[in-house]
Motif scaffolding. Structure first.
Motif, PDB file in Angstrom:
ATOM      1  N   LEU A 262      24.259  19.139   9.848  1.00 15.05           N
ATOM      2  CA  LEU A 262      23.046  18.433  10.277  1.00 15.05           C
ATOM      3  C   LEU A 262      23.366  17.452  11.400  1.00 15.05           C
ATOM      4  N   HIS A 263      24.380  16.641  11.199  1.00 22.53           N
ATOM      5  CA  HIS A 263      24.706  15.643  12.208  1.00 22.53           C
ATOM      6  C   HIS A 263      25.194  16.281  13.499  1.00 22.53           C
ATOM      7  N   SER A 264      25.878  17.405  13.399  1.00 23.14           N
ATOM      8  CA  SER A 264      26.288  18.120  14.613  1.00 23.14           C
ATOM      9  C   SER A 264      25.071  18.559  15.419  1.00 23.14           C
ATOM     10  N   ALA A 265      24.056  19.032  14.729  1.00 19.39           N
ATOM     11  CA  ALA A 265      22.841  19.452  15.437  1.00 19.39           C
ATOM     12  C   ALA A 265      22.205  18.261  16.141  1.00 19.39           C
ATOM     13  N   LEU A 266      22.115  17.143  15.448  1.00 20.30           N
ATOM     14  CA  LEU A 266      21.442  15.968  16.006  1.00 20.30           C
ATOM     15  C   LEU A 266      22.248  15.323  17.131  1.00 20.30           C
ATOM     16  N   ALA A 267      23.571  15.371  17.020  1.00 15.95           N
ATOM     17  CA  ALA A 267      24.426  14.708  18.007  1.00 15.95           C
ATOM     18  C   ALA A 267      24.815  15.637  19.138  1.00 15.95           C
ATOM     19  N   SER A 268      24.275  16.823  19.146  1.00 20.85           N
ATOM     20  CA  SER A 268      24.714  17.812  20.133  1.00 20.85           C
ATOM     21  C   SER A 268      24.547  17.315  21.571  1.00 20.85           C
ATOM     22  N   CYS A 269      25.563  17.609  22.386  1.00 21.66           N
ATOM     23  CA  CYS A 269      25.497  17.288  23.814  1.00 21.66           C
ATOM     24  C   CYS A 269      24.577  18.232  24.583  1.00 21.66           C
ATOM     25  N   ALA A 270      24.228  19.345  23.983  1.00 20.14           N
ATOM     26  CA  ALA A 270      23.328  20.286  24.659  1.00 20.14           C
ATOM     27  C   ALA A 270      21.907  19.791  24.455  1.00 20.14           C
TER      28      ALA A 270
ATOM     29  N   GLN B 291      39.763  17.176  31.888  1.00 16.74           N
ATOM     30  CA  GLN B 291      38.621  16.419  31.398  1.00 16.74           C
ATOM     31  C   GLN B 291      37.291  17.141  31.610  1.00 16.74           C
ATOM     32  N   ASP B 292      36.296  16.704  30.845  1.00 21.77           N
ATOM     33  CA  ASP B 292      34.906  17.085  31.092  1.00 21.77           C
ATOM     34  C   ASP B 292      34.619  18.562  30.857  1.00 21.77           C
ATOM     35  N   VAL B 293      35.196  19.099  29.793  1.00 27.25           N
ATOM     36  CA  VAL B 293      34.957  20.516  29.488  1.00 27.25           C
ATOM     37  C   VAL B 293      34.250  20.685  28.135  1.00 27.25           C
ATOM     38  N   GLY B 294      33.297  19.809  27.866  1.00 32.86           N
ATOM     39  CA  GLY B 294      32.526  19.893  26.623  1.00 32.86           C
ATOM     40  C   GLY B 294      31.750  21.193  26.525  1.00 32.86           C
ATOM     41  N   VAL B 295      31.392  21.602  25.313  1.00 39.15           N
ATOM     42  CA  VAL B 295      30.805  22.923  25.123  1.00 39.15           C
ATOM     43  C   VAL B 295      29.367  23.026  25.571  1.00 39.15           C
ATOM     44  N   ALA B 296      28.714  21.889  25.886  1.00 40.07           N
ATOM     45  CA  ALA B 296      27.338  22.000  26.388  1.00 40.07           C
ATOM     46  C   ALA B 296      27.321  22.777  27.707  1.00 40.07           C
ATOM     47  N   GLY B 297      28.438  22.782  28.409  1.00 38.72           N
ATOM     48  CA  GLY B 297      28.572  23.601  29.617  1.00 38.72           C
ATOM     49  C   GLY B 297      29.764  24.525  29.432  1.00 38.72           C
TER      50      GLY B 297
ATOM     51  N   ALA C  34      37.257  14.658  21.682  1.00 39.73           N
ATOM     52  CA  ALA C  34      35.807  14.822  21.811  1.00 39.73           C
ATOM     53  C   ALA C  34      35.062  13.900  20.867  1.00 39.73           C
ATOM     54  N   GLY C  35      33.916  13.408  21.332  1.00 41.40           N
ATOM     55  CA  GLY C  35      33.052  12.575  20.496  1.00 41.40           C
ATOM     56  C   GLY C  35      31.786  13.345  20.187  1.00 41.40           C
ATOM     57  N   MET C  36      30.685  12.650  20.115  1.00 41.64           N
ATOM     58  CA  MET C  36      29.378  13.272  19.819  1.00 41.64           C
ATOM     59  C   MET C  36      29.515  14.232  18.627  1.00 41.64           C
ATOM     60  N   GLU C  37      29.263  15.515  18.823  1.00 37.45           N
ATOM     61  CA  GLU C  37      29.273  16.442  17.688  1.00 37.45           C
ATOM     62  C   GLU C  37      30.608  17.176  17.529  1.00 37.45           C
ATOM     63  N   GLY C  38      31.530  17.009  18.465  1.00 39.42           N
ATOM     64  CA  GLY C  38      32.862  17.586  18.300  1.00 39.42           C
ATOM     65  C   GLY C  38      32.931  19.093  18.261  1.00 39.42           C
ATOM     66  N   ALA C  39      31.966  19.789  18.852  1.00 37.18           N
ATOM     67  CA  ALA C  39      31.986  21.253  18.828  1.00 37.18           C
ATOM     68  C   ALA C  39      33.177  21.825  19.595  1.00 37.18           C
TER      69      ALA C  39
END
Ligand SMILES: Nc1ncnc2c1ncn2[C@@H]1O[C@H](COP(=O)(O)O)[C@@H](O)[C@H]1O
Ligand SMILES: Nc1ncnc2c1ncn2[C@@H]1O[C@H](COP(=O)(O)O)[C@@H](O)[C@H]1O
Ligand SMILES: Nc1ncnc2c1ncn2[C@@H]1O[C@H](COP(=O)(O)O)[C@@H](O)[C@H]1O
Ligand SMILES: Nc1ncnc2c1ncn2[C@@H]1O[C@H](COP(=O)(O)O)[C@@H](O)[C@H]1O
Ligand SMILES: [Mg+2]
Ligand SMILES: [Mg+2]
Ligand SMILES: [Mg+2]
Ligand SMILES: [Mg+2]
Ligand SMILES: [Mg+2]
Ligand SMILES: [Mg+2]
Ligand SMILES: [Mg+2]
Ligand SMILES: [Mg+2]
Lengths: 206, 206, 206, 206, 206, 206, 206, 206
Positions: free
Chosen positions: B172-180, C108-114, C135-140
């Motif tokens: 759940l938190h991964s979905a909410l915190a997603s960078c996308a 740097q700057d290779v997060g999965v949103a891109g 990685a921060g945020m959701e850590g994908a």
């Protein structure tokens, strides 16, 4: 942008040096850019380096590089917020939409503690396809809207509150646990994300 | 139903007596009904009282009263799930859509630990306007999809996992915190709610 | 040092008096020392007392006492980070490695949103035996790397984020719950610890 | 397997139908397979369908399809556990290693409440390059080992305990917060993941 | 005082006005008083009003009103702390004991990451009946001491740490979950309470 | 035992096979042993194998191997519990003391909701040096006792309660946060540990 | 006001601009207004704009616009607080009552660590119908009062405390889990809400 | 009883032996008694020993010993619940009131997802002085009622829900964080406590 989602930079956690670099590179490429969660101090430093380049709004803490002209269409999206304290988040959503050309109405101060204030506006709200609902404290607004409007309700919980509701988790969980089916949620204080989701929904051909 | 959202009853927390009453009243009114989160034991008791009235699916734990004919349209919604263990939730979404006439494809077992499996299906997924993404454990699927598809991604975290991911809060938190940007979420295991939101989105005129 | 792990002092929670004492004792013994999590104010006070003794880097908040010459070897370790905001932690790892002679590349700057940005670098990353992923945020990023590279992935979650991802717990839990087997994690923001573990792994004779 | 990590199936959250399908497909392809977290009831059902196909160990709850011959090499990995109650997780790691040919010694019951028991075994433990440390309750074993052995310590917290230590979060956090630098951790009860990481580390060329 | 427990005032959460009133009333009654958790700013204000009345120690943040002469006895209590960062809490315990006449030795910097440092001091520690053990981070010191010394171990977890150990909950839970039987704990950072408990224990006639 | 602390085995998390081995080895060595948290099913299996060897008490869930004769001394320890529901934990403490020869009185059902019941017993309680206080729900008993008795109060929170007090964390935190100085706490439900600490305190020479 | 509940504005989370607008609009309408949680800085800014309009109390952080004359009746409500540190919350309740005409007595510093102080005041307290009880730390005051007085006890937990009791959750949970039946609670630090509830209760005709 | 609060025994956490003793002692004294949270198995055992003595209601899980005659007065208290799943808690409140002679109306199934159902009943609800509001899931009912009715609203959150709302904490926090001033709350599922508080409020003379 290519996927219909605005290019945006989350400023808060970046150094001024990093933001300056992004700003000058974007200027060079002649592109537009939206900055979110920019502090007043960050803006002051950037504005000193490139005076007037950024259109900064201190309430929503957003800065826009380049023009953001309205598309002239009636907005199928509206923004509804529970209290004056929720303004920063509601306006972050509005600025994100404006950056893409939408002039969405912002209906403030219609929290459920005064249900009649919400009821006075309910016809206007119901006339929109997507409702970005912004609320902190206990987030009861989400369920009440979800039970009253046919459109898609995107809940944005805010970190407004104290005691058990400090940090916005109560409002977030209220949105997720709502008995009114079909409500969706984004992260706490994420007005930007709600606006992105709303614009993604606009492109759907049912 | 009136608001385009199916009438549904959450069975799990109700007594068999209460469910029987709802069932017989709905039968009397000649209406259709969707029951979610119905246990095998609840179904057995109801089926003994009204044999054959309910079409029960043990995997999704849904029961349908009355016919649920397909609307014959190409489904703009698809369902994507990370692993076989997420099947109950993915199928709850599928059955909710089917109850309203949509035959949405269910693409299973495309979790990001084997990114190539997701990539083999990405063109099909991208051809849909709304993607219901179902994942437990760490929920990385949400961000990866959010970065790859233009449609609206509705994340459904599942309670599949153990240790830190027991109960679904990590997903759940991964979905909410997603960078996308633009991903929205519903409650843990709430395939029904995701399907309702998807159908609400279908009615939007952008 | 004796166990191959650099002597290091966590500065943040110590008084300037205590740090001064450590600094002068180490100078007297003619030894080298790495200080981590040193605030700018702490550095200013120490530098006033012993001008030039410390090589301080404000981004990683590390200070090095004594020389830290490169060992001239190709680094089998690389550092990969999701966003610019993760730089402090990524660079703490790099400085810890440098203190022991390794010049590890920082991607740097290779997060999965891109995802495409990560894919452009994947061959380089795969050529290393140990990957420190920050990685921060959701850590994908952790799961995606874990599914793509054969080397040992050491995940360093960062406290970058807001709302549910404030403080780094979402990224930490994503690393631990990852479906990609063989990922290991260190504490939130602990770039130093990840570098120590990476160097311990280098000494293994499989 | 291709990346040196064994193919494995997490059984617990799958239906017997799903497990049967995986089992028969793997048999058809003539491949080997490791099943983890398989309940006794799941094994009984699978064994009835394909008698003798699976080598099931009730303590570690693992099942192996196909032969798992030792590679004849001295194991650079050893497994150390704090108490008899941690046996299931310690043995899950051992079985995962055995599936890939490694016969790692398992040193049990050396929790720090009786430090002398650990000290009697410390020379043997120190002779290994990678130590998989398994402990529940307060997890003090991780820090003590981290301060005493030069090898890479991979901590596996277990869900053994009651009161504040129920579910293993205390042990997990102890591993992550350890003052002994270079300790890495995997998810609570994840003996499988620790073994995978250990084998990844074996392939490193420092 | 009557129950053998020193009169003490928790300063931090009180206004300067309230503290001044307490101070002047106590001066008038000609009594002694211990103030704990007093900020430097609070002390400055009080000292301006009643210069020299308070003996303030900035590290432990304690202030003593009136004399605190040593009782001349060998202290059966000793204080052991894991790191220099734990000094404020260790010294709060020492000052509380001193206020009642006990000059307890403070053995600092014997955290378990360097077990040999603890072992060098273990004979001295064992010669005391009550050990006040002060540690933050993962709190492994509590279990190691509990397994090595026959005296009563009173654990004081500290809020020293970052990431998962921020705020001291990991150290607290380690104390409570310890496998070494007979360890007791007080609140995080509560050096005062530990000293009170130690003095209560001294009065026991076994 | 050597350190004055009884040898004890935590049964709950061990297999019957493991417990049988411990039992027969202890029998062979001719030693005594205390088993805690033993389920009725575990006892039944062990008793079938070694009939009559264990003295099992189903309320406290303890089993004693070998004789546990009283030492004939007046007990300086007493046990006080808030409600009948706390009996299992109070009696675990009593049995642990009995195993070492102490016949401590158990004063039950004196929770603060009926303060007069506690007051009727307060003189008896005050006549003891160490008070083991057992309470669930909100744990107010700890503070009230701490303010009324001069002896050392060892708080044992219990997992009795529902809603916010399920699992005993409220009672634990009440003990730790108590305004009455000098209260110490052990883990939730840990009557055994409280008894061990009480006996350690008895050996102190103030 | 219409529902007997005072009009109030929560100031803390509003901008000075927003507060000024509310202030001048209320002045124009010639109405009274209560502001809660107003910071000293907010008051200074508002007072500069409309000198003397607001009656500000820095301890309770409340500001009153317009007169608040006492109703001359004996107050059936009293306010009881555990410690001096709870004064801000106790006085917020008192000011809210005063805004509606009630002069409720405030009995401070009667926490249960010194039970005799409470007992000296218990007759006075018992003579009131509604008791607003204000306490932080462990909140034992709520249960003790609940067991001693026949009136309705409204518990207001405060965020006074450190370690486990930081932020007031322990006190809140103690109120909710109390064994003394009939205690009700409001949010942490919500003296305003408790006063509103007390006044609602006064209108009941049993 | 003396304080106007019914004598009650919380059955769930007591052994059948303990309950039998309470039952026979109460029978001997010729008194009445209310048992709450009694399981069907507990009732069966008690009824076998004293057939017919207890009037057991399986939905509310309450048992009444002795007669509970209505007082013949119009009830100023009403009970309102959000959904059928909340019936056990709503009826526990009703039975507690009935035990003291009040026949309070129970208005079920008026959750805010269908706001019109609540509105149909709002006049009846408004005619009562005290409203016991029972709701699980997101608990939005509390705020909506708090904004619509002048009476005292006592919120009883229930543990009905799944995902984020499992265990009732979302509903509890919604009650506490409500923007509608004057709402008070009791523990999750505590219908008994709400009824006790309501009866305490009835005795107030405003
Ligand atoms: N306020 C915001 N909240 C969440 N995501 C944002 C926000 N502003 C920008 N983003 C997204 O965060 C990413 C920016 O990350 P960065 O590379 O750190 O600037 C982009 O994917 C943005 O679309
Ligand atoms: N009820 C209990 N609670 C806490 N620790 C216990 C308990 N019973 C036994 N122990 C301790 O736990 C350890 C037993 O661990 P084990 O080796 O798993 O039997 C020993 O140190 C015992 O003294
Ligand atoms: N200290 C307080 N705590 C909780 N609610 C408050 C407080 N002060 C005012 N309120 C209520 O919060 C609402 C104020 O909302 P707003 O429109 O943001 O001023 C009103 O319903 C007030 O009655
Ligand atoms: N359902 C309930 N929830 C909370 N408290 C209860 C409940 N039922 C009874 N009580 C109270 O809990 C106490 C019963 O404690 P006990 O001595 O364990 O029966 C008495 O003060 C009762 O008034
Ligand atoms: Mg709100
Ligand atoms: Mg997944
Ligand atoms: Mg990231
Ligand atoms: Mg352990
Ligand atoms: Mg430590
Ligand atoms: Mg209690
Ligand atoms: Mg208090
Ligand atoms: Mg509800």
């Amino acid at each position: 942008a290519r996927t219909g989602i605005p290019e945006a930079v989350l400023a808060e956690t970046k150094s001024v040096a990093a933001l300056s670099r992004i700003l000058s590179e974007t200027l060079e490429r002649g592109e537009r850019m939206l900055f979110t969660r920019m502090t007043a101090a960050q803006f002051a430093a950037l504005n000193a380096a490139a005076p007037g380049a950024l259109d900064y709004d201190p309430v929503s803490r957003t800065a826009i590089l380049g023009s953001a002209p309205a598309n002239g269409l009636e907005s199928p999206i509206c923004i509804v917020s529970a209290g004056t304290s929720d303004a920063p988040v509601a306006l972050e959503a509005a600025r994100t939409l404006a950056f893409s050309g939408w002039q969405a109405p912002v209906i403030q101060d219609v929290g459920v503690a005064g249900l009649w204030r919400l009821m006075e506006k309910i016809a206007v709200i119901r006339s929109h396809s997507v409702i970005i609902a912004v609320a902190g404290m206990e987030g009861a607004l989400f369920s009440v809207l979800g039970g009253l409007v046919p459109g898609l309700v995107i809940a944005v919980p805010t970190s407004v509150g104290y005691g058990v509701s400090r940090d916005g988790h109560v409002a977030l969980h209220s949105a997720l646990a709502s008995c009114a089916p079909g409500i969706v949620a984004v992260n706490i204080d994420n007005g930007f994300g709600a606006a992105c989701a709303a614009m993604k929904a606009l492109r759907i051909q049912g």
